[in-house]
Write an enzyme that holds these catalytic residues in place. Structure first.
Site, PDB file in Angstrom:
ATOM      1  N   ARG A  36       0.825  -1.221   0.000  1.00  0.00           N
ATOM      2  CA  ARG A  36       0.000   0.000   0.000  1.00  0.00           C
ATOM      3  C   ARG A  36       0.856   1.267   0.000  1.00  0.00           C
ATOM      4  O   ARG A  36       0.463   2.270  -0.580  1.00  0.00           O
ATOM      5  CB  ARG A  36      -0.918   0.001   1.217  1.00  0.00           C
ATOM      6  CG  ARG A  36      -2.048  -0.984   1.045  1.00  0.00           C
ATOM      7  CD  ARG A  36      -2.942  -0.971   2.238  1.00  0.00           C
ATOM      8  NE  ARG A  36      -4.126  -1.761   1.992  1.00  0.00           N
ATOM      9  CZ  ARG A  36      -4.916  -2.231   2.947  1.00  0.00           C
ATOM     10  NH1 ARG A  36      -4.649  -1.976   4.207  1.00  0.00           N
ATOM     11  NH2 ARG A  36      -5.972  -2.938   2.641  1.00  0.00           N
ATOM     12  N   LYS A 200     -18.852 -16.959   1.640  1.00  0.00           N
ATOM     13  CA  LYS A 200     -20.261 -16.766   1.978  1.00  0.00           C
ATOM     14  C   LYS A 200     -21.116 -16.157   0.881  1.00  0.00           C
ATOM     15  O   LYS A 200     -20.731 -15.151   0.285  1.00  0.00           O
ATOM     16  CB  LYS A 200     -20.340 -15.829   3.187  1.00  0.00           C
ATOM     17  CG  LYS A 200     -19.938 -16.473   4.484  1.00  0.00           C
ATOM     18  CD  LYS A 200     -20.112 -15.422   5.514  1.00  0.00           C
ATOM     19  CE  LYS A 200     -20.116 -15.882   6.922  1.00  0.00           C
ATOM     20  NZ  LYS A 200     -20.168 -14.685   7.775  1.00  0.00           N
ATOM     21  N   GLY A 356      -9.707  -8.699  -1.632  1.00  0.00           N
ATOM     22  CA  GLY A 356      -9.085  -9.587  -0.653  1.00  0.00           C
ATOM     23  C   GLY A 356      -8.413 -10.836  -1.159  1.00  0.00           C
ATOM     24  O   GLY A 356      -7.341 -10.783  -1.759  1.00  0.00           O
ATOM     25  N   GLY A 379     -13.216  -3.987   0.524  1.00  0.00           N
ATOM     26  CA  GLY A 379     -14.590  -3.562   0.768  1.00  0.00           C
ATOM     27  C   GLY A 379     -15.054  -2.489  -0.202  1.00  0.00           C
ATOM     28  O   GLY A 379     -16.201  -2.509  -0.673  1.00  0.00           O
TER      29      GLY A 379
HETATM   30  P1  AMP Z   1     -14.134 -14.386   1.017  1.00  0.00           P
HETATM   31  O1  AMP Z   1     -13.424 -13.556   2.039  1.00  0.00           O
HETATM   32  O2  AMP Z   1     -15.620 -14.450   1.192  1.00  0.00           O
HETATM   33  O3  AMP Z   1     -13.716 -14.065  -0.380  1.00  0.00           O
HETATM   34  O4  AMP Z   1     -13.703 -15.882   1.323  1.00  0.00           O
HETATM   35  C1  AMP Z   1     -12.388 -16.322   1.172  1.00  0.00           C
HETATM   36  C2  AMP Z   1     -12.207 -17.562   1.987  1.00  0.00           C
HETATM   37  O5  AMP Z   1     -13.118 -18.557   1.561  1.00  0.00           O
HETATM   38  C3  AMP Z   1     -10.837 -18.157   1.865  1.00  0.00           C
HETATM   39  O6  AMP Z   1     -10.196 -18.069   3.112  1.00  0.00           O
HETATM   40  C4  AMP Z   1     -11.086 -19.592   1.474  1.00  0.00           C
HETATM   41  O7  AMP Z   1     -10.304 -20.522   2.192  1.00  0.00           O
HETATM   42  C5  AMP Z   1     -12.547 -19.791   1.823  1.00  0.00           C
HETATM   43  N1  AMP Z   1     -13.159 -20.839   0.999  1.00  0.00           N
HETATM   44  C6  AMP Z   1     -13.131 -20.951  -0.323  1.00  0.00           C
HETATM   45  N2  AMP Z   1     -13.753 -22.072  -0.726  1.00  0.00           N
HETATM   46  C7  AMP Z   1     -14.197 -22.692   0.380  1.00  0.00           C
HETATM   47  C8  AMP Z   1     -14.905 -23.903   0.622  1.00  0.00           C
HETATM   48  N3  AMP Z   1     -15.284 -24.686  -0.390  1.00  0.00           N
HETATM   49  N4  AMP Z   1     -15.209 -24.227   1.894  1.00  0.00           N
HETATM   50  C9  AMP Z   1     -14.809 -23.417   2.906  1.00  0.00           C
HETATM   51  N5  AMP Z   1     -14.140 -22.270   2.753  1.00  0.00           N
HETATM   52  C10 AMP Z   1     -13.829 -21.909   1.509  1.00  0.00           C
END
Ligand code: AMP
Length: 399
Positions: A36, A200, A356, A379
Protein backbone atom coordinates in the site's frame (compact mmCIF):
# COMPACT_ATOMS: atom_id res chain seq x y z
CA UNK A 1 -4.19 13.47 -19.77
CA UNK A 2 -5.72 13.00 -16.34
CA UNK A 3 -6.43 15.90 -13.99
CA UNK A 4 -3.61 14.81 -11.68
CA UNK A 5 -1.00 14.18 -14.38
CA UNK A 6 -1.87 17.45 -16.10
CA UNK A 7 -1.52 19.53 -12.94
CA UNK A 8 1.72 21.32 -12.10
CA UNK A 9 2.26 21.29 -8.34
CA UNK A 10 5.15 23.79 -8.33
CA UNK A 11 5.03 25.82 -5.13
CA UNK A 12 1.91 24.01 -3.88
CA UNK A 13 1.45 22.08 -0.66
CA UNK A 14 -0.48 18.90 -1.45
CA UNK A 15 -2.42 17.22 1.34
CA UNK A 16 -2.74 13.58 0.32
CA UNK A 17 -5.07 11.04 1.94
CA UNK A 18 -3.14 7.81 1.47
CA UNK A 19 -3.98 4.29 2.61
CA UNK A 20 -0.95 3.38 4.72
CA UNK A 21 -2.94 0.89 6.78
CA UNK A 22 -0.20 -1.74 6.47
CA UNK A 23 0.27 -4.84 8.61
CA UNK A 24 2.96 -4.50 11.30
CA UNK A 25 4.79 -7.27 13.13
CA UNK A 26 3.31 -7.34 16.64
CA UNK A 27 6.69 -7.55 18.36
CA UNK A 28 9.07 -5.50 16.24
CA UNK A 29 6.54 -3.07 14.65
CA UNK A 30 8.27 -3.77 11.32
CA UNK A 31 6.08 -3.53 8.21
CA UNK A 32 5.28 -7.04 6.94
CA UNK A 33 3.70 -5.99 3.61
CA UNK A 34 4.43 -2.56 2.17
CA UNK A 35 2.35 -2.78 -1.03
CA UNK A 36 0.00 0.00 0.00
CA UNK A 37 2.89 2.36 0.67
CA UNK A 38 4.62 1.46 -2.59
CA UNK A 39 1.39 2.10 -4.47
CA UNK A 40 1.35 5.76 -3.38
CA UNK A 41 5.00 6.55 -4.21
CA UNK A 42 4.43 7.64 -7.86
CA UNK A 43 1.75 10.13 -6.73
CA UNK A 44 4.05 11.60 -4.08
CA UNK A 45 7.06 11.72 -6.40
CA UNK A 46 5.18 13.52 -9.19
CA UNK A 47 4.33 16.35 -6.76
CA UNK A 48 7.87 16.56 -5.40
CA UNK A 49 9.41 16.52 -8.88
CA UNK A 50 7.07 19.35 -9.94
CA UNK A 51 8.46 21.40 -7.04
CA UNK A 52 5.64 20.99 -4.55
CA UNK A 53 5.63 19.75 -0.97
CA UNK A 54 3.58 16.91 0.49
CA UNK A 55 1.60 16.34 3.68
CA UNK A 56 0.55 12.71 4.08
CA UNK A 57 -2.39 11.59 6.20
CA UNK A 58 -3.65 8.06 6.85
CA UNK A 59 -5.19 5.74 9.38
CA UNK A 60 -3.46 2.64 10.74
CA UNK A 61 -5.10 -0.23 12.58
CA UNK A 62 -8.21 0.17 14.68
CA UNK A 63 -7.34 2.34 17.66
CA UNK A 64 -10.32 2.46 20.02
CA UNK A 65 -9.59 5.01 22.70
CA UNK A 66 -7.34 7.70 21.27
CA UNK A 67 -3.58 7.44 20.76
CA UNK A 68 -1.86 4.07 21.21
CA UNK A 69 1.76 3.16 20.58
CA UNK A 70 1.13 0.14 18.35
CA UNK A 71 -0.96 2.15 15.85
CA UNK A 72 1.39 5.11 15.59
CA UNK A 73 2.39 6.08 12.08
CA UNK A 74 5.86 6.91 13.40
CA UNK A 75 6.69 3.22 12.80
CA UNK A 76 6.41 3.90 9.06
CA UNK A 77 8.62 6.98 8.78
CA UNK A 78 11.92 5.22 8.11
CA UNK A 79 10.43 2.93 5.51
CA UNK A 80 8.65 5.69 3.59
CA UNK A 81 11.81 7.73 3.74
CA UNK A 82 13.74 4.84 2.15
CA UNK A 83 11.19 4.42 -0.65
CA UNK A 84 11.18 8.16 -1.42
CA UNK A 85 14.89 8.46 -0.99
CA UNK A 86 14.53 11.57 1.14
CA UNK A 87 13.86 12.57 4.73
CA UNK A 88 10.25 12.30 5.93
CA UNK A 89 9.23 14.61 8.77
CA UNK A 90 6.70 13.43 11.32
CA UNK A 91 3.98 15.30 13.23
CA UNK A 92 2.99 13.47 16.41
CA UNK A 93 -0.62 14.65 16.12
CA UNK A 94 -2.72 15.42 13.05
CA UNK A 95 -4.42 18.64 14.25
CA UNK A 96 -2.18 20.07 16.99
CA UNK A 97 -0.82 23.63 16.78
CA UNK A 98 2.64 22.16 16.38
CA UNK A 99 1.53 20.00 13.43
CA UNK A 100 0.14 23.11 11.69
CA UNK A 101 3.45 24.90 12.28
CA UNK A 102 5.23 21.93 10.72
CA UNK A 103 3.05 21.93 7.61
CA UNK A 104 3.27 25.74 7.37
CA UNK A 105 7.08 25.60 7.41
CA UNK A 106 7.29 22.87 4.77
CA UNK A 107 9.56 23.76 1.83
CA UNK A 108 9.26 22.51 -1.78
CA UNK A 109 10.57 18.96 -1.94
CA UNK A 110 9.77 18.22 1.71
CA UNK A 111 7.40 15.55 3.03
CA UNK A 112 5.51 15.56 6.32
CA UNK A 113 3.61 12.54 7.67
CA UNK A 114 0.78 13.24 10.14
CA UNK A 115 -0.03 10.96 13.07
CA UNK A 116 -2.89 8.42 12.79
CA UNK A 117 -6.17 10.14 11.88
CA UNK A 118 -8.17 7.56 13.84
CA UNK A 119 -6.62 8.70 17.12
CA UNK A 120 -9.55 11.11 16.86
CA UNK A 121 -13.06 9.65 16.90
CA UNK A 122 -14.08 12.58 14.71
CA UNK A 123 -12.35 10.97 11.73
CA UNK A 124 -14.71 8.00 11.40
CA UNK A 125 -17.70 10.12 12.39
CA UNK A 126 -17.03 12.38 9.42
CA UNK A 127 -16.95 15.40 11.72
CA UNK A 128 -16.99 18.65 9.74
CA UNK A 129 -14.99 20.76 12.17
CA UNK A 130 -12.27 18.08 12.28
CA UNK A 131 -12.26 17.83 8.48
CA UNK A 132 -11.96 21.61 8.20
CA UNK A 133 -8.99 21.61 10.57
CA UNK A 134 -7.28 18.89 8.55
CA UNK A 135 -7.86 20.87 5.37
CA UNK A 136 -5.60 23.64 6.71
CA UNK A 137 -2.58 21.39 6.15
CA UNK A 138 -2.60 21.85 2.37
CA UNK A 139 -3.48 24.16 -0.54
CA UNK A 140 -4.72 21.26 -2.60
CA UNK A 141 -6.40 17.97 -1.57
CA UNK A 142 -5.61 14.66 -3.18
CA UNK A 143 -7.43 11.45 -2.40
CA UNK A 144 -5.31 8.40 -3.21
CA UNK A 145 -6.86 5.97 -0.73
CA UNK A 146 -9.19 3.68 -2.66
CA UNK A 147 -9.27 1.22 0.27
CA UNK A 148 -11.31 3.71 2.31
CA UNK A 149 -13.31 5.25 -0.55
CA UNK A 150 -16.50 3.55 0.70
CA UNK A 151 -16.31 5.42 4.00
CA UNK A 152 -17.70 8.92 4.49
CA UNK A 153 -14.92 9.80 6.91
CA UNK A 154 -13.54 13.27 7.58
CA UNK A 155 -10.31 12.76 5.62
CA UNK A 156 -11.76 10.65 2.78
CA UNK A 157 -14.89 12.59 1.84
CA UNK A 158 -16.03 15.44 4.11
CA UNK A 159 -12.75 17.36 3.76
CA UNK A 160 -13.29 17.82 0.00
CA UNK A 161 -15.86 20.55 0.57
CA UNK A 162 -13.16 22.82 1.97
CA UNK A 163 -11.30 22.91 -1.35
CA UNK A 164 -12.32 24.64 -4.59
CA UNK A 165 -13.11 22.32 -7.54
CA UNK A 166 -9.71 22.85 -9.16
CA UNK A 167 -8.01 22.21 -5.81
CA UNK A 168 -9.16 18.63 -5.28
CA UNK A 169 -8.49 15.53 -7.32
CA UNK A 170 -7.65 11.83 -7.28
CA UNK A 171 -4.03 10.68 -7.10
CA UNK A 172 -2.64 8.06 -9.46
CA UNK A 173 -3.82 5.08 -7.36
CA UNK A 174 -7.40 6.33 -7.24
CA UNK A 175 -7.38 7.29 -10.90
CA UNK A 176 -6.29 3.78 -11.86
CA UNK A 177 -8.86 2.13 -9.58
CA UNK A 178 -11.75 4.31 -10.69
CA UNK A 179 -10.88 3.97 -14.37
CA UNK A 180 -10.65 0.16 -14.18
CA UNK A 181 -13.79 -0.26 -12.12
CA UNK A 182 -15.74 2.05 -14.44
CA UNK A 183 -14.51 0.12 -17.45
CA UNK A 184 -16.10 -3.04 -16.02
CA UNK A 185 -19.23 -1.39 -14.70
CA UNK A 186 -20.10 0.88 -17.62
CA UNK A 187 -18.03 -0.02 -20.65
CA UNK A 188 -17.68 -3.81 -20.46
CA UNK A 189 -17.12 -5.41 -23.81
CA UNK A 190 -19.09 -8.67 -24.10
CA UNK A 191 -18.88 -11.55 -23.38
CA UNK A 192 -18.45 -10.30 -19.81
CA UNK A 193 -17.75 -13.02 -17.23
CA UNK A 194 -17.85 -12.39 -13.50
CA UNK A 195 -16.11 -14.99 -11.35
CA UNK A 196 -17.40 -14.92 -7.81
CA UNK A 197 -15.97 -17.17 -5.11
CA UNK A 198 -15.14 -17.15 -1.44
CA UNK A 199 -16.89 -18.37 1.62
CA UNK A 200 -20.26 -16.77 1.98
CA UNK A 201 -23.25 -16.16 -0.26
CA UNK A 202 -24.51 -13.50 2.14
CA UNK A 203 -21.44 -11.32 1.43
CA UNK A 204 -21.95 -11.50 -2.30
CA UNK A 205 -25.71 -11.32 -2.88
CA UNK A 206 -25.78 -7.63 -3.76
CA UNK A 207 -22.84 -7.91 -6.11
CA UNK A 208 -24.39 -10.89 -7.93
CA UNK A 209 -27.70 -9.05 -8.22
CA UNK A 210 -26.00 -6.02 -9.71
CA UNK A 211 -23.94 -8.17 -12.09
CA UNK A 212 -27.09 -9.86 -13.37
CA UNK A 213 -27.79 -6.53 -15.09
CA UNK A 214 -24.41 -6.46 -16.76
CA UNK A 215 -22.63 -9.79 -17.17
CA UNK A 216 -23.25 -12.46 -19.79
CA UNK A 217 -21.83 -15.25 -17.57
CA UNK A 218 -21.44 -15.58 -13.81
CA UNK A 219 -19.18 -18.30 -12.48
CA UNK A 220 -19.81 -19.24 -8.87
CA UNK A 221 -17.14 -21.20 -6.99
CA UNK A 222 -15.75 -21.51 -3.49
CA UNK A 223 -17.74 -22.32 -0.37
CA UNK A 224 -20.69 -20.23 -1.51
CA UNK A 225 -21.36 -22.58 -4.44
CA UNK A 226 -22.75 -25.26 -2.09
CA UNK A 227 -25.62 -23.11 -0.90
CA UNK A 228 -26.62 -22.83 -4.57
CA UNK A 229 -26.17 -26.58 -5.03
CA UNK A 230 -28.44 -27.33 -2.09
CA UNK A 231 -30.95 -24.75 -3.30
CA UNK A 232 -31.18 -26.75 -6.53
CA UNK A 233 -31.88 -29.92 -4.57
CA UNK A 234 -28.35 -31.32 -4.41
CA UNK A 235 -26.76 -33.29 -1.55
CA UNK A 236 -23.77 -31.37 -0.23
CA UNK A 237 -22.65 -33.42 2.82
CA UNK A 238 -21.10 -31.12 5.40
CA UNK A 239 -19.95 -28.48 2.91
CA UNK A 240 -20.31 -24.84 3.87
CA UNK A 241 -23.95 -23.84 3.59
CA UNK A 242 -26.05 -20.88 4.65
CA UNK A 243 -29.46 -22.44 5.13
CA UNK A 244 -31.06 -19.05 5.66
CA UNK A 245 -29.94 -18.06 2.15
CA UNK A 246 -31.41 -20.96 0.20
CA UNK A 247 -34.35 -18.85 -0.95
CA UNK A 248 -32.01 -16.04 -1.95
CA UNK A 249 -29.92 -18.49 -3.98
CA UNK A 250 -33.07 -19.83 -5.71
CA UNK A 251 -34.18 -16.29 -6.40
CA UNK A 252 -30.81 -15.35 -7.95
CA UNK A 253 -30.89 -18.45 -10.16
CA UNK A 254 -34.42 -17.60 -11.30
CA UNK A 255 -33.53 -13.97 -12.04
CA UNK A 256 -30.51 -15.10 -14.06
CA UNK A 257 -32.73 -17.32 -16.24
CA UNK A 258 -35.18 -14.45 -16.76
CA UNK A 259 -32.37 -12.11 -17.77
CA UNK A 260 -30.59 -14.60 -20.00
CA UNK A 261 -27.43 -14.61 -17.85
CA UNK A 262 -25.66 -17.99 -17.65
CA UNK A 263 -24.80 -18.99 -14.11
CA UNK A 264 -22.09 -21.65 -13.95
CA UNK A 265 -21.87 -23.79 -10.82
CA UNK A 266 -19.08 -26.34 -10.31
CA UNK A 267 -20.15 -29.68 -11.73
CA UNK A 268 -17.71 -31.55 -9.54
CA UNK A 269 -15.65 -30.85 -6.43
CA UNK A 270 -12.62 -31.99 -4.50
CA UNK A 271 -14.14 -33.21 -1.28
CA UNK A 272 -12.41 -33.83 2.07
CA UNK A 273 -13.28 -35.76 5.22
CA UNK A 274 -12.24 -32.81 7.39
CA UNK A 275 -11.31 -29.12 7.09
CA UNK A 276 -7.60 -29.76 7.31
CA UNK A 277 -4.46 -29.73 5.18
CA UNK A 278 -3.95 -33.43 5.90
CA UNK A 279 -7.54 -34.51 5.14
CA UNK A 280 -8.35 -37.50 2.92
CA UNK A 281 -9.64 -36.22 -0.41
CA UNK A 282 -11.46 -37.47 -3.51
CA UNK A 283 -13.53 -36.19 -6.41
CA UNK A 284 -17.33 -36.12 -6.35
CA UNK A 285 -20.26 -34.60 -8.19
CA UNK A 286 -20.99 -31.32 -6.37
CA UNK A 287 -24.65 -32.31 -5.93
CA UNK A 288 -23.90 -35.79 -4.58
CA UNK A 289 -21.42 -35.25 -1.75
CA UNK A 290 -21.57 -38.09 0.80
CA UNK A 291 -22.39 -37.38 4.45
CA UNK A 292 -19.31 -36.55 6.48
CA UNK A 293 -17.50 -35.06 3.46
CA UNK A 294 -17.23 -31.44 2.39
CA UNK A 295 -16.39 -29.67 -0.87
CA UNK A 296 -13.22 -27.63 -0.44
CA UNK A 297 -12.32 -26.93 -4.06
CA UNK A 298 -13.90 -27.06 -7.49
CA UNK A 299 -13.05 -30.31 -9.31
CA UNK A 300 -11.11 -30.73 -12.56
CA UNK A 301 -14.26 -31.00 -14.71
CA UNK A 302 -15.63 -27.77 -13.25
CA UNK A 303 -12.26 -26.05 -13.70
CA UNK A 304 -12.28 -27.12 -17.37
CA UNK A 305 -15.78 -25.77 -18.01
CA UNK A 306 -15.08 -22.53 -16.13
CA UNK A 307 -11.79 -22.03 -18.00
CA UNK A 308 -13.52 -22.41 -21.35
CA UNK A 309 -16.06 -19.71 -20.45
CA UNK A 310 -13.26 -17.43 -19.24
CA UNK A 311 -11.15 -17.92 -22.36
CA UNK A 312 -14.05 -16.74 -24.55
CA UNK A 313 -14.56 -13.55 -22.52
CA UNK A 314 -13.62 -10.01 -23.44
CA UNK A 315 -14.18 -8.62 -19.93
CA UNK A 316 -13.48 -10.46 -16.67
CA UNK A 317 -14.11 -9.52 -13.06
CA UNK A 318 -12.74 -11.92 -10.46
CA UNK A 319 -13.59 -11.74 -6.77
CA UNK A 320 -13.02 -14.62 -4.38
CA UNK A 321 -11.12 -17.93 -4.58
CA UNK A 322 -12.60 -21.18 -5.94
CA UNK A 323 -11.56 -23.20 -2.90
CA UNK A 324 -9.55 -23.22 0.29
CA UNK A 325 -6.46 -22.13 -1.64
CA UNK A 326 -4.51 -21.57 1.58
CA UNK A 327 -4.10 -25.39 1.74
CA UNK A 328 -2.15 -27.06 -1.05
CA UNK A 329 -4.65 -29.88 -1.57
CA UNK A 330 -7.38 -27.37 -2.42
CA UNK A 331 -5.43 -24.95 -4.61
CA UNK A 332 -5.81 -26.48 -8.05
CA UNK A 333 -9.20 -24.93 -8.85
CA UNK A 334 -8.14 -21.37 -8.04
CA UNK A 335 -4.86 -21.90 -9.92
CA UNK A 336 -6.67 -23.18 -13.03
CA UNK A 337 -8.88 -20.10 -13.00
CA UNK A 338 -5.82 -17.85 -12.64
CA UNK A 339 -4.29 -19.54 -15.71
CA UNK A 340 -7.49 -19.06 -17.73
CA UNK A 341 -7.78 -15.39 -16.73
CA UNK A 342 -4.12 -14.86 -17.71
CA UNK A 343 -4.71 -16.53 -21.09
CA UNK A 344 -7.81 -14.48 -21.80
CA UNK A 345 -5.91 -11.31 -20.88
CA UNK A 346 -3.07 -12.29 -23.17
CA UNK A 347 -5.64 -12.70 -25.95
CA UNK A 348 -6.93 -9.15 -25.41
CA UNK A 349 -9.53 -9.33 -22.64
CA UNK A 350 -9.66 -6.74 -19.86
CA UNK A 351 -9.39 -8.49 -16.48
CA UNK A 352 -9.80 -6.99 -13.04
CA UNK A 353 -9.02 -8.99 -9.92
CA UNK A 354 -10.14 -7.49 -6.66
CA UNK A 355 -11.37 -7.96 -3.17
CA UNK A 356 -9.09 -9.59 -0.65
CA UNK A 357 -8.40 -13.26 -1.09
CA UNK A 358 -8.43 -13.53 -4.87
CA UNK A 359 -5.72 -10.86 -4.93
CA UNK A 360 -3.70 -12.88 -2.40
CA UNK A 361 -4.16 -16.00 -4.55
CA UNK A 362 -3.12 -14.27 -7.79
CA UNK A 363 -0.03 -12.88 -6.07
CA UNK A 364 0.85 -16.20 -4.45
CA UNK A 365 0.56 -18.11 -7.72
CA UNK A 366 2.67 -15.55 -9.60
CA UNK A 367 -0.03 -14.19 -11.90
CA UNK A 368 0.03 -10.57 -10.73
CA UNK A 369 1.53 -9.23 -13.96
CA UNK A 370 -0.63 -11.42 -16.19
CA UNK A 371 -3.96 -9.74 -15.43
CA UNK A 372 -4.96 -6.24 -16.55
CA UNK A 373 -5.55 -4.72 -13.13
CA UNK A 374 -5.33 -5.75 -9.49
CA UNK A 375 -7.43 -3.61 -7.20
CA UNK A 376 -6.09 -2.50 -3.83
CA UNK A 377 -9.56 -2.00 -2.38
CA UNK A 378 -11.39 -4.91 -0.74
CA UNK A 379 -14.59 -3.56 0.77
CA UNK A 380 -14.53 -0.47 -1.44
CA UNK A 381 -14.40 -2.52 -4.62
CA UNK A 382 -17.22 -4.80 -3.49
CA UNK A 383 -19.42 -1.84 -2.66
CA UNK A 384 -18.64 -0.28 -6.01
CA UNK A 385 -19.76 -3.42 -7.82
CA UNK A 386 -22.84 -3.62 -5.64
CA UNK A 387 -23.76 -0.42 -7.44
CA UNK A 388 -23.30 1.90 -4.46
CA UNK A 389 -21.91 5.37 -4.78
CA UNK A 390 -18.60 5.57 -2.91
CA UNK A 391 -18.36 8.77 -0.80
CA UNK A 392 -14.62 9.14 -1.50
CA UNK A 393 -15.24 9.13 -5.25
CA UNK A 394 -18.39 11.24 -5.14
CA UNK A 395 -16.71 13.95 -3.03
CA UNK A 396 -14.17 14.58 -5.79
CA UNK A 397 -16.39 13.94 -8.80
CA UNK A 398 -19.16 16.26 -7.62
CA UNK A 399 -16.72 19.14 -7.88
P1 AMP B 1 -14.13 -14.39 1.02
O1 AMP B 1 -13.42 -13.56 2.04
O2 AMP B 1 -15.62 -14.45 1.19
O3 AMP B 1 -13.72 -14.07 -0.38
O4 AMP B 1 -13.70 -15.88 1.32
C1 AMP B 1 -12.39 -16.32 1.17
C2 AMP B 1 -12.21 -17.56 1.99
O5 AMP B 1 -13.12 -18.56 1.56
C3 AMP B 1 -10.84 -18.16 1.86
O6 AMP B 1 -10.20 -18.07 3.11
C4 AMP B 1 -11.09 -19.59 1.47
O7 AMP B 1 -10.30 -20.52 2.19
C5 AMP B 1 -12.55 -19.79 1.82
N1 AMP B 1 -13.16 -20.84 1.00
C6 AMP B 1 -13.13 -20.95 -0.32
N2 AMP B 1 -13.75 -22.07 -0.73
C7 AMP B 1 -14.20 -22.69 0.38
C8 AMP B 1 -14.91 -23.90 0.62
N3 AMP B 1 -15.28 -24.69 -0.39
N4 AMP B 1 -15.21 -24.23 1.89
C9 AMP B 1 -14.81 -23.42 2.91
N5 AMP B 1 -14.14 -22.27 2.75
C10 AMP B 1 -13.83 -21.91 1.51
Amino acid sequence: MSKFSGHNFKGEKALIRVDFNVPLDKKTQEITDDNRIRAAIPTINKILIDGGSVVLMSHLGRPKEGPEEKSSLKHLVKHISGLLNREVLFADDCISEKSFEQSRDLQPGQVLLLENLRFYKEEEKGDEAFAEKLSKHGDIYINDAFGTAHRAHASTAVIAKFFAPEKKMFGLVMEGEVESAEKIMHKAEKPFTAIIGGAKVSDKILIIENLLERATDIIIGGGMAYTFMKARGGKIGSSLCEDDRLDTARDLLKKATEKGVSIHLPENSIIADKFDASANTKEAQSDAIPDGWMGLDIGPKAAGVFSEVIRKSKTILWNGPMGVFEMEKFQAGTKAIAVAVAEATQAGAFSLVGGGDSVAAVNEFGFADKVSYISTGGGALLEYFEGKELPGIAAIKEA
